[in-house]
Scaffold this active site. Structure first.
Site, short mmCIF file in Angstrom:
data_model
loop_
_atom_site.label_atom_id
_atom_site.label_comp_id
_atom_site.label_asym_id
_atom_site.label_seq_id
_atom_site.Cartn_x
_atom_site.Cartn_y
_atom_site.Cartn_z
N CYS A 114 0.84 -1.21 0.00
CA CYS A 114 0.00 0.00 0.00
C CYS A 114 0.87 1.25 0.00
CB CYS A 114 -0.92 0.03 1.22
SG CYS A 114 -2.03 -1.37 1.30
C1 BEZ Z 1 0.55 -4.64 1.78
O1 BEZ Z 1 0.15 -3.52 1.49
O2 BEZ Z 1 1.74 -4.96 1.71
C2 BEZ Z 1 -0.44 -5.68 2.23
C3 BEZ Z 1 -1.60 -5.32 2.90
C4 BEZ Z 1 -2.46 -6.31 3.33
C5 BEZ Z 1 -2.19 -7.65 3.10
C6 BEZ Z 1 -1.04 -7.99 2.40
C7 BEZ Z 1 -0.17 -7.01 1.95
#
Ligand code: BEZ
Length: 228
Positions: A45
């Site tokens: 994210c």
């Molecule tokens: C991420 O943004 O890295 C992420 C968020 C939730 C689950 C898996 C990855």
């Protein structure tokens, strides 16, 4: 039933990192992109939001307003935005609102919750959002929906490419082929199937390459506008 292309984007009121908004008032008569991400302070994210911040001028130049969303509160968004801005060295501070949808009201309205990844949940086991994208036009109609899993960061140049295709198609009665404007792809566009008979010459002159009667390439008409 979920939201479909052509539906009016549902209106809502929400708290965001830039204060309260009414969605339809916020988008007014612009194009808009509403996009969700699973959670603040997570790696994929963070790369996504910094990539969008860095291309914010590309969205603005196309008349597109951005608005993000996750199931976190405003204080969490504010702290995380500091990290994102530090990552881009403050070159392009994140300048669009992120909705604080802790209660998941808008996530439910737009069907953004994750029901297949048991790891994408908060401390209470409630599902987080997936990586949804809605492109909304100035008539507030949904023109694209896209859903990526939590594990996969999105390709924002592709989203800009779709905006270009939709805006060009609305103006010039053309469609865009596979791999249009991608490396190894083509710049040419396709005469819309509804354009027939004398209209073809009227709109595109002699610049039509007929591969099949139903597949007719022409040059990007906006380039001719710019040349005049
Ligand atoms: C991420 O943004 O890295 C992420 C968020 C939730 C689950 C898996 C990855």
């Amino acid at each position: 039933m979920g939201l479909r292309l052509g539906d009016t984007a549902p209106d809502f009121e929400a708290e965001t990192s830039q204060g309260p908004i009414k969605f339809h008032e916020y988008i007014k008569d612009s194009w808009a992109i509403l996009f969700s991400h699973p959670d603040d302070y997570t790696p994929v994210c963070t790369t996504e939001l910094s990539a969008v911040a860095l291309s914010s001028a590309d969205f603005k130049s196309r008349g597109v307003k951005l608005i993000g969303l996750s199931a976190n509160d405003v204080a969490s968004h504010h702290g995380w935005i500091k990290d994102i801005d530090a990552l881009t060295n403050g070159a392009d501070p994140l300048d669009f609102p992120i909705i604080a949808d802790k209660e998941r009201k808008i996530s439910v309205l737009y069907d953004m919750l994750d029901y297949q990844d048991a790891t994408n949940v908060d401390a209470k086991g409630q599902p987080f959002t997936v990586r949804s994208v809605f492109i909304i036009d100035p008539a507030q109609k949904i023109r694209l929906t896209l859903t990526y899993p939590a594990s996969t960061g999105r390709n924002f140049p592709e989203i800009l490419r779709v905006i270009d295709s939709l805006q060009l198609g609305d103006k010039y009665k053309i469609t865009t082929p596979a791999n249009w404007r991608t490396p190894g792809g083509t710049e040419k566009v396709i005469v819309h199937p509804s354009v027939q008979g004398e209209k073809v010459k009227e709109l595109f002159g002699d610049d039509v390459e007929v591969v099949y009667p139903y597949l007719r390439f022409t040059s990007d008409p906006s380039k001719k506008d710019k040349a005049q």
